[in-house]
Write an enzyme that holds these catalytic residues in place. Structure first.
Site: not given
Ligand code: BDR
Ligand code: CA
Length: 316
Positions: A10, A241
């Site tokens: 995303d 992340h």
């Molecule tokens: C996840 O949420 C999104 O904002 C980031 O891309 C990551 O995949 C972190 O909680």
């Molecule tokens: Ca993400």
């Protein structure tokens, strides 16, 4: 043999880093990328994904657009506050790309896996809507892939969407529940590890001094690090992340503690909706092994992966 992988993103700032890492690492064969709603609307995720792959010099990797909202419908909520109005920290400098292939992200997963049976890692780093849709299209998917390495969830760490839920799971708990229920090996790279592996200003300076991909990422990261400085850490710093799920699938992450346990997703309407309920009782001596457990929950990993990711992207 490089690890065959399909990313589902995303895109998103940390997604952009995950795409670059997967596209550039010599031990990874990035077969395809799918896009999904989440941080931003799906058309923006697609545009950003195609742009980032171009910066990495990998325009031949197909990008298929996926779901525009959760599996069962309902309201969508984006994360512009974390990723900027363009999903790229206000630094998007490309044109408006559409998907590069005319099939859905779910269909692309099914077709790519059928063409590479028992060889592919699915690496979703956004809401799990496309993966649940792919499961519905091909119920045999769990025995046709190597596994699913996902960024999402929280076992012992607090949530970031609610007190107990992480954003990717909380955005579409029903899709996540279908994915966690399916009988494939899952690696859960959740907030327990991803909030402990941080990018520093020195990492950002290394990226800025690198090639086109690194310089772009350094610009994009400004907004993201400011968000984390204001909300989670005292100084400019960014939780990595998404690349952690890529590294876990590729075997490039030094995993220190990761029990394989049962995990359920809370799909109720209460305050723990979207929580990943991980049965960590197996950590204690004398607790029996959990029959049918197939989810390896990363609790601790080597944070040197941050420098490895930065070095790879800066050198491109
Ligand atoms: C996840 O949420 C999104 O904002 C980031 O891309 C990551 O995949 C972190 O909680
Ligand atoms: Ca993400």
């Amino acid at each position: 043999m490089p690890t065959k992988m399909i990313l589902d993103c995303d895109t998103g700032i940390d997604d952009a880093m995950a795409i670059m890492y997967a596209a550039l690492h010599p031990s990874i064969d990035l077969l395809a990328v799918g896009t999904v709603w989440g941080n931003v609307p799906v058309s923006m995720a697609t545009r950003n994904t195609v742009h980032v792959l171009g910066l990495a010099g990998r325009t031949a990797i197909p990008v298929a657009q996926g779901a525009a909202g959760p599996l069962l419908g309902g309201p969508v909520e984006y994360a512009f506050a974390v990723h900027g109005d363009d999903g790229q920290g206000g630094a998007y400098d490309g044109t408006d790309h559409g998907p590069s292939v005319p099939i859905s992200a779910a269909r692309q997963i099914v077709e790519t896996v059928r063409a590479n049976p028992h060889e592919v890692w699915l690496v979703p780093v956004g809401p799990l809507t496309n993966i649940a849709l792919a499961l519905a299209l091909e119920p045999a998917l769990p025995r046709l892939v190597k596994g699913v390495s996902l960024m999402g969830g929280a076992a012992l760490a607090p949530g970031n969407f609610s007190p107990v839920a992480e954003a990717n799971i909380a955005h579409d708990p029903e899709a996540a529940a279908a994915v966690f229920r399916a009988p494939w090996p899952i690696v859960m790279a959740g907030l327990d590890v991803t909030m402990k592996i941080l990018l520093t200003p020195a990492h950002r300076a290394t990226l800025a001094a690198g090639g086109a991909a690194g310089a772009y990422l350094a610009r994009v990261l400004g907004f993201y690090g400011d968000f984390y400085a204001a909300t989670a850490f005292d100084t400019w710093s960014a939780a990595i992340h998404d690349p952690i799920a890529v590294a876990a699938a590729a075997g490039t992450l030094g995993i220190r503690r990761a029990p394989t346990v049962r995990v359920e997703v809370d799909c109720t309407a209460g305050p723990s909706r979207g929580a990943t309920v991980c049965d960590l009782r197996g950590r204690h001596p004398g607790t029996p092994a959990q029959e049918g457990a197939h989810c390896t929950v990363l609790l601790d990993a080597d944070d040197t992966i941050a420098s490895d990711i930065v070095a790879l992207i800066a050198a491109a």
